[in-house]
Scaffold this motif. Structure first.
Motif, PDB file in Angstrom:
ATOM      1  N   UNK A   1       0.835  -1.207   0.000  1.00 10.09           N
ATOM      2  CA  UNK A   1       0.000   0.000   0.000  1.00 10.09           C
ATOM      3  C   UNK A   1       0.864   1.248   0.000  1.00 10.09           C
ATOM      4  N   UNK A   2       1.877   1.264   0.846  1.00  8.91           N
ATOM      5  CA  UNK A   2       2.771   2.417   0.917  1.00  8.91           C
ATOM      6  C   UNK A   2       3.540   2.602  -0.389  1.00  8.91           C
ATOM      7  N   UNK A   3       3.991   1.504  -0.984  1.00 12.00           N
ATOM      8  CA  UNK A   3       4.731   1.611  -2.244  1.00 12.00           C
ATOM      9  C   UNK A   3       3.878   2.278  -3.318  1.00 12.00           C
ATOM     10  N   UNK A   4       2.623   1.853  -3.417  1.00 12.69           N
ATOM     11  CA  UNK A   4       1.730   2.413  -4.431  1.00 12.69           C
ATOM     12  C   UNK A   4       1.450   3.885  -4.180  1.00 12.69           C
ATOM     13  N   UNK A   5       1.196   4.237  -2.934  1.00 11.48           N
ATOM     14  CA  UNK A   5       0.896   5.623  -2.610  1.00 11.48           C
ATOM     15  C   UNK A   5       2.105   6.517  -2.842  1.00 11.48           C
ATOM     16  N   UNK A   6       3.283   6.005  -2.535  1.00 11.20           N
ATOM     17  CA  UNK A   6       4.509   6.795  -2.711  1.00 11.20           C
ATOM     18  C   UNK A   6       4.808   7.038  -4.186  1.00 11.20           C
ATOM     19  N   UNK A   7       4.527   6.058  -5.017  1.00  6.65           N
ATOM     20  CA  UNK A   7       4.898   6.130  -6.428  1.00  6.65           C
ATOM     21  C   UNK A   7       3.901   6.919  -7.261  1.00  6.65           C
ATOM     22  N   UNK A   8       2.635   6.944  -6.841  1.00  7.56           N
ATOM     23  CA  UNK A   8       1.586   7.498  -7.703  1.00  7.56           C
ATOM     24  C   UNK A   8       0.796   8.584  -6.964  1.00  7.56           C
ATOM     25  N   UNK A   9       1.104   9.841  -7.222  1.00  2.00           N
ATOM     26  CA  UNK A   9       0.426  10.937  -6.502  1.00  2.00           C
ATOM     27  C   UNK A   9      -1.040  11.104  -6.857  1.00  2.00           C
ATOM     28  N   UNK A  10      -1.499  10.489  -7.939  1.00  2.00           N
ATOM     29  CA  UNK A  10      -2.921  10.581  -8.306  1.00  2.00           C
ATOM     30  C   UNK A  10      -3.716   9.380  -7.798  1.00  2.00           C
ATOM     31  N   UNK A  11      -3.110   8.588  -6.916  1.00  2.00           N
ATOM     32  CA  UNK A  11      -3.795   7.442  -6.324  1.00  2.00           C
ATOM     33  C   UNK A  11      -4.266   7.789  -4.916  1.00  2.00           C
ATOM     34  N   UNK A  12      -5.546   7.534  -4.666  1.00  2.00           N
ATOM     35  CA  UNK A  12      -6.136   7.692  -3.341  1.00  2.00           C
ATOM     36  C   UNK A  12      -6.511   6.315  -2.802  1.00  2.00           C
ATOM     37  N   UNK A  13      -6.521   6.192  -1.491  1.00  2.24           N
ATOM     38  CA  UNK A  13      -6.831   4.913  -0.874  1.00  2.24           C
ATOM     39  C   UNK A  13      -8.145   4.931  -0.114  1.00  2.24           C
ATOM     40  N   UNK A  14      -9.029   4.024  -0.479  1.00  2.00           N
ATOM     41  CA  UNK A  14     -10.279   3.794   0.247  1.00  2.00           C
ATOM     42  C   UNK A  14      -9.990   2.683   1.267  1.00  2.00           C
ATOM     43  N   UNK A  15      -9.919   3.061   2.555  1.00  2.00           N
ATOM     44  CA  UNK A  15      -9.548   2.132   3.615  1.00  2.00           C
ATOM     45  C   UNK A  15     -10.804   1.552   4.246  1.00  2.00           C
ATOM     46  N   UNK A  16     -11.032   0.255   4.025  1.00  2.00           N
ATOM     47  CA  UNK A  16     -12.177  -0.456   4.575  1.00  2.00           C
ATOM     48  C   UNK A  16     -11.783  -0.950   5.967  1.00  2.00           C
ATOM     49  N   UNK A  17     -12.018  -0.113   6.957  1.00  2.00           N
ATOM     50  CA  UNK A  17     -11.575  -0.402   8.321  1.00  2.00           C
ATOM     51  C   UNK A  17     -12.202  -1.676   8.868  1.00  2.00           C
ATOM     52  N   UNK A  18     -13.437  -1.943   8.506  1.00  2.00           N
ATOM     53  CA  UNK A  18     -14.116  -3.132   9.001  1.00  2.00           C
ATOM     54  C   UNK A  18     -13.434  -4.420   8.589  1.00  2.00           C
ATOM     55  N   UNK A  19     -12.830  -4.430   7.415  1.00  3.97           N
ATOM     56  CA  UNK A  19     -12.112  -5.629   6.984  1.00  3.97           C
ATOM     57  C   UNK A  19     -10.915  -5.884   7.894  1.00  3.97           C
ATOM     58  N   UNK A  20     -10.131  -4.856   8.114  1.00  3.41           N
ATOM     59  CA  UNK A  20      -8.929  -5.028   8.924  1.00  3.41           C
ATOM     60  C   UNK A  20      -9.249  -5.401  10.366  1.00  3.41           C
ATOM     61  N   UNK A  21     -10.264  -4.796  10.954  1.00  4.67           N
ATOM     62  CA  UNK A  21     -10.556  -5.037  12.364  1.00  4.67           C
ATOM     63  C   UNK A  21     -11.407  -6.271  12.622  1.00  4.67           C
ATOM     64  N   UNK A  22     -12.382  -6.552  11.736  1.00  7.25           N
ATOM     65  CA  UNK A  22     -13.389  -7.543  12.074  1.00  7.25           C
ATOM     66  C   UNK A  22     -13.531  -8.711  11.108  1.00  7.25           C
ATOM     67  N   UNK A  23     -12.903  -8.660   9.958  1.00  8.04           N
ATOM     68  CA  UNK A  23     -12.913  -9.817   9.065  1.00  8.04           C
ATOM     69  C   UNK A  23     -11.827 -10.786   9.517  1.00  8.04           C
ATOM     70  N   UNK A  24     -12.112 -12.087   9.609  1.00  8.32           N
ATOM     71  CA  UNK A  24     -11.088 -13.043  10.038  1.00  8.32           C
ATOM     72  C   UNK A  24      -9.811 -12.993   9.212  1.00  8.32           C
ATOM     73  N   UNK A  25      -9.913 -12.575   7.956  1.00  8.31           N
ATOM     74  CA  UNK A  25      -8.733 -12.480   7.100  1.00  8.31           C
ATOM     75  C   UNK A  25      -8.021 -11.140   7.218  1.00  8.31           C
ATOM     76  N   UNK A  26      -8.566 -10.228   8.029  1.00 10.70           N
ATOM     77  CA  UNK A  26      -8.025  -8.878   8.074  1.00 10.70           C
ATOM     78  C   UNK A  26      -6.925  -8.645   9.086  1.00 10.70           C
ATOM     79  N   UNK A  27      -6.686  -9.598   9.943  1.00  8.86           N
ATOM     80  CA  UNK A  27      -5.608  -9.454  10.915  1.00  8.86           C
ATOM     81  C   UNK A  27      -6.037  -8.969  12.276  1.00  8.86           C
ATOM     82  N   UNK A  28      -7.187  -8.268  12.348  1.00  9.00           N
ATOM     83  CA  UNK A  28      -7.729  -7.849  13.626  1.00  9.00           C
ATOM     84  C   UNK A  28      -7.101  -6.614  14.241  1.00  9.00           C
ATOM     85  N   UNK A  29      -6.082  -6.049  13.607  1.00 14.55           N
ATOM     86  CA  UNK A  29      -5.406  -4.880  14.166  1.00 14.55           C
ATOM     87  C   UNK A  29      -5.114  -3.866  13.070  1.00 14.55           C
TER      88      UNK A  29
END
Length: 375
Positions: free
Chosen positions: A243-271
């Protein structure tokens, strides 16, 4: 229709006290009455959401988080509740949980999206200060899509999305009729140039995040530097490092962060902690979303947005990611010729549409048109 992407997980059942809100302020038009009724009939979910199970005892409740950050006017940058007109039942939830605006659309890159695009537009006309309509109902392999896109942007839609620019892993999106094989497929290059004329962003679905699809996305980013790309659920099945590599390389790229996936999806890591440095470093290009609570529930997805904001800590970063980044994209879109013509016709815009139309934004023009007397 469920949000269309690759992941599936069990719905988390929220436990705790549920109480019914009573009373609402007297409203003066039918749209406000509808919203107020939805608020009254929606059970309170703030206390019932509760703290994260694995959190420390002092972790604030969702109710406390909403109260703490209600001044930010949190925006949901990715919501499919135009499908089956679900937004009508969610208005109360959005208001109760402090959401200021919602980027609303429905189905993804298939013929049925034409209908859900219309639902998103109807919702916007009723609630111009709460709904931000996007659209995805066009066949990107048909040259006629360029006319459809221009027409919708002229009408007043604020962005394209969610657009399936590549999908092989998703059991649903990989089968939609109007998906692209890669981000440079079909008329996508011409679409990128067209939407740049309107300063309108494109919210994309891409899976997997790697290989040829990602290489083609980077090609699109480099060859269309004036186009704003919003990478939908950029954190899902993706690493903070990539994610950081893409954001650093491409100034016209924005990130839609789906917080629910990271915190509450079993595949998201929980943190969220592994992503926090990236969010802070590119705090001018991230936004938060619920993805309509895909794989969890919508209220749980809203809760996750607040918990990520709380962990970010920095008030400036919080304000940018919660609200300002997306609002700046909206405010940068000028009123269209179609909007200005309609304003002059209705007499809704006053002197602003005649004397200084270049100063009127699409957001302002849309509000004037929505509030103009009908008939």
């Amino acid at each position: 229709m469920a949000s269309r992407w690759m992941w599936a997980s069990q719905t988390i059942i929220l436990l705790g006290a549920v109480f019914v809100l009573a009373g609402c302020e007297e409203q003066t038009n039918s749209a406000q009455e509808t919203e107020s009724a939805a608020v009254v009939s929606t059970p309170s979910v703030l206390a019932s959401a509760g703290p994260v199970k694995t959190a420390e005892p002092q972790t604030p409740s969702m109710e406390q988080l909403v109260e703490r950050y209600k001044g930010l006017e949190l925006i949901d940058a990715h919501n499919h509740d135009a499908s089956d007109s679900r937004y009508q039942s969610q208005l109360g939830l959005w208001k109760q949980t402090g959401l200021g605006r919602t980027v609303l659309f429905g189905d993804v890159s298939e013929p049925s999206a034409v209908g859900t695009d219309a639902v998103a537009w109807e919702a916007y006309l009723k609630y111009p200060d709460r709904v931000i309509p996007y659209f995805s109902g066009f066949d990107l392999h048909d040259p006629g899509c360029l006319q459809v896109i221009r027409g919708n942007l002229e009408k007043g839609y604020f962005g394209l999305g969610e657009i399936a620019v590549a999908s092989t892993n998703s059991p649903v999106v990989s089968k939609v009729a109007w998906k692209a094989n890669d981000p440079m497929d079909g008329y996508l290059p011409q679409i990128y140039d067209l939407i740049a004329e309107y300063n309108a962003p494109i919210l994309i679905h891409l899976d997997p995040v790697g290989g040829e699809p990602l290489a083609k996305l980077e090609q699109a980013l480099e060859e269309h530097p004036d186009t704003i790309f919003i990478f939908g659920h950029i954190n899902a099945y993706n690493s903070p490092q990539e994610t950081e590599r893409l954001m650093a390389k491409h100034p016209n790229l924005y990130g839609d962060f789906f917080a629910g996936f990271t915190l509450y999806n079993p595949d998201g890591g929980g943190k969220a902690e592994p992503f926090l440095p990236v969010l802070k470093k590119y705090a001018d290009r991230f936004m938060l979303s619920t993805d309509s609570g895909y794989g969890i529930t919508e209220v749980r997805a809203i809760e996750a947005m607040y918990r990520v904001l709380d962990q970010l800590g920095d008030p400036v970063v919080q304000k940018n990611i919660a609200h300002d980044n997306l609002m700046k994209l909206l405010q940068a879109q000028p009123a269209t010729q179609t909007q200005l013509k309609e304003l002059r016709k209705q007499g809704a815009g006053g002197a602003g549409t005649e004397a200084a139309p270049q100063k009127l934004s699409k957001l302002e023009a849309g509000r004037l048109l929505a509030q103009a007397p009908k008939g």
